[in-house]
Write an enzyme that holds these catalytic residues in place. Structure first.
Site, PDB file in Angstrom:
ATOM      1  N   TYR A  15       0.854  -1.194   0.000  1.00 49.58           N
ATOM      2  CA  TYR A  15       0.000   0.000   0.000  1.00 49.58           C
ATOM      3  C   TYR A  15       0.881   1.231   0.000  1.00 49.58           C
ATOM      4  O   TYR A  15       1.822   1.321   0.792  1.00 49.58           O
ATOM      5  CB  TYR A  15      -0.911   0.023   1.233  1.00 49.58           C
ATOM      6  CG  TYR A  15      -2.351   0.234   0.840  1.00 49.58           C
ATOM      7  CD1 TYR A  15      -2.727   1.416   0.194  1.00 49.58           C
ATOM      8  CD2 TYR A  15      -3.319  -0.745   1.032  1.00 49.58           C
ATOM      9  CE1 TYR A  15      -4.038   1.606  -0.218  1.00 49.58           C
ATOM     10  CE2 TYR A  15      -4.621  -0.560   0.623  1.00 49.58           C
ATOM     11  CZ  TYR A  15      -4.979   0.620  -0.008  1.00 49.58           C
ATOM     12  OH  TYR A  15      -6.268   0.806  -0.434  1.00 49.58           O
ATOM     13  N   GLU A  44      -0.237   5.080  -0.506  1.00 45.15           N
ATOM     14  CA  GLU A  44      -0.940   6.331  -0.807  1.00 45.15           C
ATOM     15  C   GLU A  44       0.042   7.481  -0.714  1.00 45.15           C
ATOM     16  O   GLU A  44       0.902   7.510   0.170  1.00 45.15           O
ATOM     17  CB  GLU A  44      -2.063   6.569   0.203  1.00 45.15           C
ATOM     18  CG  GLU A  44      -3.320   5.788  -0.078  1.00 45.15           C
ATOM     19  CD  GLU A  44      -4.410   6.085   0.944  1.00 45.15           C
ATOM     20  OE1 GLU A  44      -5.529   5.636   0.732  1.00 45.15           O
ATOM     21  OE2 GLU A  44      -4.136   6.762   1.949  1.00 45.15           O
ATOM     22  N   ASP A  61      -4.369  14.273 -25.523  1.00 50.75           N
ATOM     23  CA  ASP A  61      -4.649  12.906 -25.088  1.00 50.75           C
ATOM     24  C   ASP A  61      -3.938  11.978 -26.072  1.00 50.75           C
ATOM     25  O   ASP A  61      -4.502  11.582 -27.086  1.00 50.75           O
ATOM     26  CB  ASP A  61      -6.149  12.639 -25.042  1.00 50.75           C
ATOM     27  CG  ASP A  61      -6.460  11.253 -24.489  1.00 50.75           C
ATOM     28  OD1 ASP A  61      -5.495  10.508 -24.201  1.00 50.75           O
ATOM     29  OD2 ASP A  61      -7.647  10.920 -24.353  1.00 50.75           O
ATOM     30  N   THR A 109      -1.531   6.481 -22.167  1.00 47.84           N
ATOM     31  CA  THR A 109      -1.567   5.129 -21.600  1.00 47.84           C
ATOM     32  C   THR A 109      -0.172   4.540 -21.722  1.00 47.84           C
ATOM     33  O   THR A 109       0.640   5.006 -22.522  1.00 47.84           O
ATOM     34  CB  THR A 109      -2.541   4.204 -22.350  1.00 47.84           C
ATOM     35  OG1 THR A 109      -2.103   4.117 -23.710  1.00 47.84           O
ATOM     36  CG2 THR A 109      -3.971   4.724 -22.318  1.00 47.84           C
ATOM     37  N   LYS A 135      -0.421   0.653 -24.793  1.00 46.89           N
ATOM     38  CA  LYS A 135      -0.717   0.547 -26.228  1.00 46.89           C
ATOM     39  C   LYS A 135       0.610   0.340 -26.966  1.00 46.89           C
ATOM     40  O   LYS A 135       1.332  -0.589 -26.641  1.00 46.89           O
ATOM     41  CB  LYS A 135      -1.556   1.742 -26.663  1.00 46.89           C
ATOM     42  CG  LYS A 135      -2.933   1.731 -25.942  1.00 46.89           C
ATOM     43  CD  LYS A 135      -3.874   2.853 -26.316  1.00 46.89           C
ATOM     44  CE  LYS A 135      -5.172   2.736 -25.509  1.00 46.89           C
ATOM     45  NZ  LYS A 135      -6.111   3.845 -25.763  1.00 46.89           N
ATOM     46  N   ARG A 178      -0.775  -2.257 -18.285  1.00 46.41           N
ATOM     47  CA  ARG A 178      -2.025  -1.508 -18.424  1.00 46.41           C
ATOM     48  C   ARG A 178      -2.024  -0.356 -17.424  1.00 46.41           C
ATOM     49  O   ARG A 178      -1.960  -0.591 -16.214  1.00 46.41           O
ATOM     50  CB  ARG A 178      -3.144  -2.505 -18.098  1.00 46.41           C
ATOM     51  CG  ARG A 178      -4.526  -2.176 -18.490  1.00 46.41           C
ATOM     52  CD  ARG A 178      -5.311  -3.460 -18.718  1.00 46.41           C
ATOM     53  NE  ARG A 178      -4.846  -4.044 -19.952  1.00 46.41           N
ATOM     54  CZ  ARG A 178      -5.156  -3.567 -21.162  1.00 46.41           C
ATOM     55  NH1 ARG A 178      -5.972  -2.558 -21.290  1.00 46.41           N
ATOM     56  NH2 ARG A 178      -4.672  -4.131 -22.238  1.00 46.41           N
TER      57      ARG A 178
HETATM   58  C1  LIG Z   1      -7.171   4.264 -24.946  1.00 42.22           C
HETATM   59  C2  LIG Z   1      -7.543   5.689 -24.813  1.00 42.22           C
HETATM   60  C3  LIG Z   1      -7.953   6.221 -23.571  1.00 42.22           C
HETATM   61  C4  LIG Z   1      -8.269   5.406 -22.356  1.00 42.22           C
HETATM   62  O1  LIG Z   1      -7.413   4.476 -21.903  1.00 42.22           O
HETATM   63  P1  LIG Z   1      -7.931   3.371 -20.851  1.00 42.22           P
HETATM   64  O2  LIG Z   1      -6.669   2.857 -20.267  1.00 42.22           O
HETATM   65  O3  LIG Z   1      -8.715   2.370 -21.634  1.00 42.22           O
HETATM   66  O4  LIG Z   1      -8.802   4.058 -19.844  1.00 42.22           O
HETATM   67  C5  LIG Z   1      -8.187   7.594 -23.503  1.00 42.22           C
HETATM   68  N1  LIG Z   1      -8.041   8.377 -24.574  1.00 42.22           N
HETATM   69  C6  LIG Z   1      -7.679   7.903 -25.781  1.00 42.22           C
HETATM   70  C7  LIG Z   1      -7.529   8.846 -26.922  1.00 42.22           C
HETATM   71  C8  LIG Z   1      -7.435   6.539 -25.938  1.00 42.22           C
HETATM   72  O5  LIG Z   1      -7.069   6.074 -27.139  1.00 42.22           O
END
Ligand SMILES: *Cc1c(COP(=O)(O)O)cnc(C)c1O
Length: 432
Positions: free
Chosen positions: A68, A70, A214, A240, A243, A249
């Site tokens: 843990y 935090e 994003d 993320t 990917k 993840r």
């Molecule tokens: C994949 C993705 C997310 C979200 O990712 P998660 O890990 O599935 O929550 C947010 N924005 C864009 C543009 C994405 O391609």
């Protein structure tokens, strides 16, 4: 208390003990090994997926999963954080170096959590946000009514040009001037071209808005120098790690020193609790891998493969949004092959070719509407990790049209066997 980092007997025997799981819970063990077989015997073209390395998986299955923590390194709400603090500092330093960022927060549990924290840091409920409309490729967190974003903020959607499929920056600028958003979001789940971050920066400056990139999809290409880096342009970059970047993840936020404290507080304690230290350690491993020349070569091969796959799919008759790709991602309309996307996805899945459907912004010149998944979205990140190159991409494009033309009989069996043979020649985990 001094902490020994000598390898312990337990670590030497590997904490993540699959044989123990098999003995204790054969039902679940069968699902885990079945899933590895599925991933190894079929072709993974889901644009958001990849194969993490055994080193990343070792961090995920380590004793850090028990801890843990935090708060942040040096300022935790729990005891015993001496070593996980070091792990998080390493992850932060590697992320900053990899992307040239002044500040990194490696705690977001997912890409969506990263976006939630970015909004929490910069916005108040009811603020106006300009982002790509969902039918044009925006993510759920870009204003979907089914998501917190659409409920708590007033989203205005921009789109792509009907003919070229490219982002229409003049429309973005006009909408920004009309609606005076507090933030502009650039980034998409299906846009196959590079984002012009400088153009978005200029529009954001024009109306005094924050720019949030994003970059969940392209961040792995950015790490390998195969896509433009949003860090010099955006106030906050959300991403993320699972990917193209090929880590565990999870999510990641990059920003300047000026916003560091607000971002950190928006992640913890505002939107999250305890950090997942095993995942953060795995992110550190992945950032380390992404800083190697081998990864740079990988990222460029991902794009080279996508370009060949796009050309060959176009040659088979698919209509591609924007006519091709700059990235790992392709959005294809199967209509010219007399197939609708859902049927096509089913036929391809039956043949062992796994991909997604996606919205297509326009049907010819006529916009069709939200939730209309008429496209196929595919990517080359996982296939490239397996070692596939241009020749395999051309073969896969051929298998696409063979799968769509199959008759449910002998021909379907032959296509399935060909897919399995190809997949098995490139095992994702060769030593297993
Ligand atoms: C994949 C993705 C997310 C979200 O990712 P998660 O890990 O599935 O929550 C947010 N924005 C864009 C543009 C994405 O391609």
């Amino acid at each position: 208390m001094p902490v020994s980092t000598e390898p312990s007997a337990a670590a030497a025997a590997a904490l993540a003990d699959f044989e123990a799981l098999r003995r204790q819970d054969p039902e679940l063990a069968e699902i885990l090994s079945g899933e590895l077989n599925r991933q190894s015997d079929s072709l993974q073209l889901i644009a958001a997926e990849n194969f993490t390395s055994p080193a990343v998986l070792a961090a995920l299955g380590s004793a850090l999963a028990n801890k843990y923590a935090e708060g942040y390194p040096g300022a935790r709400h729990h005891g015993g954080c001496e070593l996980v603090d070091v792990a998080e500092r390493i992850a932060v330093d590697r992320a900053k170096a990899l992307f040239g960022a002044e500040h990194a927060n490696v705690q977001p549990h997912s890409g969506s959590s990263a976006v939630l924290a970015a909004y929490a840091a910069l916005l108040r409920p009811g603020d106006t946000v300009l982002a790509m409309g969902l039918p044009h490729g925006g993510h759920l967190t870009h204003g979907s009514p089914a998501n917190f974003s659409g409920r708590w903020f007033d989203f205005v959607g921009y789109g792509v040009d009907a003919d070229s499929g490219l982002i229409d920056h003049e429309q973005v600028r006009a909408l920004a001037r009309t609606h005076k958003p507090k933030a502009i979001v650039c980034g998409s789940i299906s846009y196959p071209r590079h984002i012009d971050y400088a153009a978005f920066r200029a529009i954001a400056d024009d109306v005094g808005a924050y720019l949030i990139a994003d970059a969940a999809h392209p961040i792995g290409l950015v790490a390998g120098g195969a896509a433009p880096n949003p860090v010099p342009y955006a106030d906050v970059v959300c991403a993320t790690t699972h990917k193209v970047l090929r880590g565990p993840r999870g999510g990641l936020i990059l920003c300047g020193e000026d916003l560091a404290e607000r971002i950190d507080r928006a992640v913890f304690p505002f939107t999250q609790g305890g950090a997942q230290m095993h995942t953060i350690a795995a992110k550190a491993v992945a950032f380390g891998e992404a800083a190697t020349p081998g990864y740079t070569a990988y990222a460029h091969q991902v794009v080279a493969n996508a370009k060949v796959l796009a050309d060959c799919l176009a040659g088979e008759g698919f209509h591609l949004t924007t006519g091709g790709t700059d990235t790992h991602l392709i959005a294809a309309d199967p209509a010219p092959l007399d197939a609708d996307a859902r049927t096509a996805r089913g036929l391809l899945a039956g043949a062992g070719i796994v991909l997604d459907t996606c919205a297509l912004p326009y049907g010819g010149a006529v916009y069709v509407g939200v939730g209309d998944a008429r496209g196929l979205r595919l990517g080359t990140a996982a296939l490239t990790t397996q070692g596939m190159r241009e020749a395999e991409m051309a073969r896969i494009a051929g298998l696409f049209s063979a799968a769509l033309r199959e008759d449910g009989g002998e021909r379907a069996v032959r296509v399935r066997e060909e897919v399995r043979d190809l997949a098995r020649r490139f095992p994702p985990y060769p030593d297993r």
